[in-house]
Design an enzyme around this catalytic site. Structure first.
Site, mmCIF file in Angstrom:
data_model
loop_
_atom_site.group_PDB
_atom_site.id
_atom_site.type_symbol
_atom_site.label_atom_id
_atom_site.label_comp_id
_atom_site.label_asym_id
_atom_site.label_seq_id
_atom_site.Cartn_x
_atom_site.Cartn_y
_atom_site.Cartn_z
ATOM 1 N N TYR A 87 0.855 -1.186 0.000
ATOM 2 C CA TYR A 87 0.000 0.000 0.000
ATOM 3 C C TYR A 87 0.890 1.235 0.000
ATOM 4 O O TYR A 87 1.847 1.324 0.770
ATOM 5 C CB TYR A 87 -0.889 0.000 1.248
ATOM 6 C CG TYR A 87 -1.768 1.224 1.373
ATOM 7 C CD1 TYR A 87 -2.812 1.454 0.479
ATOM 8 C CD2 TYR A 87 -1.568 2.160 2.394
ATOM 9 C CE1 TYR A 87 -3.621 2.582 0.594
ATOM 10 C CE2 TYR A 87 -2.377 3.286 2.518
ATOM 11 C CZ TYR A 87 -3.401 3.496 1.611
ATOM 12 O OH TYR A 87 -4.209 4.601 1.729
ATOM 13 N N ASP A 138 9.249 2.965 -0.267
ATOM 14 C CA ASP A 138 8.194 3.580 0.526
ATOM 15 C C ASP A 138 8.406 3.151 1.978
ATOM 16 O O ASP A 138 8.013 2.063 2.388
ATOM 17 C CB ASP A 138 6.816 3.134 0.018
ATOM 18 C CG ASP A 138 5.684 3.748 0.833
ATOM 19 O OD1 ASP A 138 5.972 4.378 1.869
ATOM 20 O OD2 ASP A 138 4.521 3.590 0.420
ATOM 21 N N LYS A 185 3.959 9.090 8.505
ATOM 22 C CA LYS A 185 3.597 8.591 9.833
ATOM 23 C C LYS A 185 4.532 9.088 10.957
ATOM 24 O O LYS A 185 4.216 10.035 11.637
ATOM 25 C CB LYS A 185 3.509 7.068 9.806
ATOM 26 C CG LYS A 185 2.377 6.587 8.897
ATOM 27 C CD LYS A 185 2.104 5.091 8.985
ATOM 28 C CE LYS A 185 0.806 4.709 8.324
ATOM 29 N NZ LYS A 185 0.907 4.386 6.901
#
Ligand SMILES: *Cc1c(COP(=O)(O)O)cnc(C)c1O
Length: 431
Positions: free
Chosen positions: A144, A239, A267
């Site tokens: 994702y 990522d 995050k």
């Protein structure tokens, strides 16, 4: 356990907020029941609207490396708020956080701050296309990368399946430019490059996957990926929105000593405030406007309060020892649970790195998304509910990773293991 207030709030929220939540996984759809509404957090605990207290295994999906309500972060936010909330102009603090990020992830020579992980990966893809003048992107099934149109594609298995969008609203013309390949599969990677090499702008990967449960790559797979990207002048994007400052201070690139061309962060990097970062080789980053032609901008990017929170967290990660400490404490829970599962004849596998871990109800650790789907997802949902009733807050989906903090000490993690044992016994008795 009483959860009436949370249930009422959810019912009311559904009339005003789409789906009652501001991000889908929060709605508990895959585990059943009604989501818990929280009002306070301290250390390793969350407190809900009904007065329940939970040991938190989500950590806001990563940022709470040092636990909730870290004093230095709160003070930094207060201090900055008293000086100025937002200027829409550069500040000295952005220079400071950029230097810290670079010192922790040396593959980053220049960077840009954005406001979410999605923005970071989206910008990496545009920059890679703009730099290479190529169109196609390779991603891996089950990874994702935020809700970016061209990355919201998982497609089927097998070689170079042309992408089918995962969501209405994404034109097929766009997702056809995304090639989805199985994780950890060198052969299909080679086949895709053999077929499309001249047109592959970038390969984007979660170098440890955290969004199909917690799945590690084989080192040879990552090394091979690095090599084929170099050989084909394709930009390799790691990522590390989830893994950066989490599996190790310098992310997977430090852990496995493999450098990407571009890295996306999110995050954790904002200390709990909305921040994303992308960066990498200077020769690539120089293509971003205003120096180069590839456009990317953000009104609130580098927001002073967000930067102060991120800086306060990152500074406290200077001691790398916290990662092995968190890993050892996570193992207290995982090893105890594994033993209990073995005794009860319940298939259970797990993996852990630093302050991040995952477990599956399967004999063997899955290696890719197909194998994750073959684990006992239904059993996870039962386990989730049993743990929740006993005041342990797990991620509300079998496809997510768990996050702990330096506040989750060995004693608390062992106790969590005993609660897991009790939960497994109860499920076993009910089947
Ligand atoms: C969460 C996540 C994103 C998206 O970040 P948002 O801040 O939710 O937009 C991208 N990539 C990975 C690996 C993630 O875990």
């Amino acid at each position: 356990m009483k959860t009436k207030n949370s249930q009422d709030l959810f019912e009311k929220s559904k009339n005003h907020i789409a789906g009652g939540v501001n991000s889908p996984v929060r709605a508990f759809k895959s585990v059943g029941g009604s989501p818990i509404f929280f009002k306070k957090s301290r250390g390793c605990y969350l407190y809900d609207e009904d007065g329940n207290k939970y040991l938190d295994f989500v950590g806001s999906w990563g940022p709470m490396v040092l636990g909730h309500s870290n004093k230095n972060i709160i003070n930094a936010i207060k201090n900055q708020a008293s000086k100025g909330i937002s200027f829409g102009a550069p500040t000295k603090n952005e220079l400071e956080i950029a230097k810290i990020i670079k010192s922790y992830l040396p593959s980053i020579e220049k960077l840009r701050m954005v406001n979410s992980g999605t923005e970071a990966t989206m910008s990496c893809v545009r920059l890679a296309r703009g730099t290479t003048s190529r169109k196609k992107i390779i991603k891996f099934v089950g990874c994702y990368h935020g809700h970016v149109d061209s990355l919201l594609v998982k497609a089927g298995s097998g070689l170079a399946t042309l992408g089918v969008p995962d969501s209405p609203g994404i034109p097929e013309e766009l997702s056809e430019l995304t090639i989805s390949l199985p994780y950890n599969d060198i052969k299909s990677l080679d086949e895709a490059f053999a077929k499309f090499s001249d047109d592959i702008a970038a390969v984007i990967i979660e170098p440890i996957a955290g969004n199909m449960g917690f799945i590690e790559p084989e080192i040879e797979f990552l090394q091979h990926l690095r090599k084929v990207c170099t050989d084909n002048k394709t930009i390799l994007i790691f990522d590390e929105v989830m893994t950066g400052f989490r599996v190790a201070r310098g992310g997977v690139q430090e852990l496995f000593d493999i450098n990407p061309d571009l890295t996306a962060l999110g995050k954790i990097v904002g200390g709990g405030l909305p921040v994303g970062v992308y960066g990498g080789k200077a020769e690539i980053m120089n293509n971003i406007s205003p120096d180069g032609p590839v456009y990317q901008a953000g009104t609130l990017s580098g927001n002073p309060i967000a930067v102060s929170a991120g800086t306060a967290l990152l500074k406290q990660l200077s001691d790398k020892g916290i990662y092995s400490e968190m890993e050892n404490n996570a193992k207290k829970f995982l090893e105890y649970t594994k033993k209990a599962a073995d005794r009860l004849g319940i298939p259970f596998s797990y993996n852990v790195r630093g302050g991040m871990f995952g477990f599956f109800f399967s004999e063997e650790l899955p290696q890719n998304f197909d194998e994750v789907q073959k684990t006992n997802i239904d059993f996870f949902s039962k386990f989730f509910r049993k743990m929740l009733e006993k005041n342990i807050y797990l991620p509300p989906s079998a496809y997510e990773s768990c996050f702990i903090s330096t506040q989750h000490d060995a004693e608390k993690m062992l106790k969590a293991g005993k609660i897991a044992e009790l939960s497994l016994e109860e499920i076993k008795n009910e089947i």
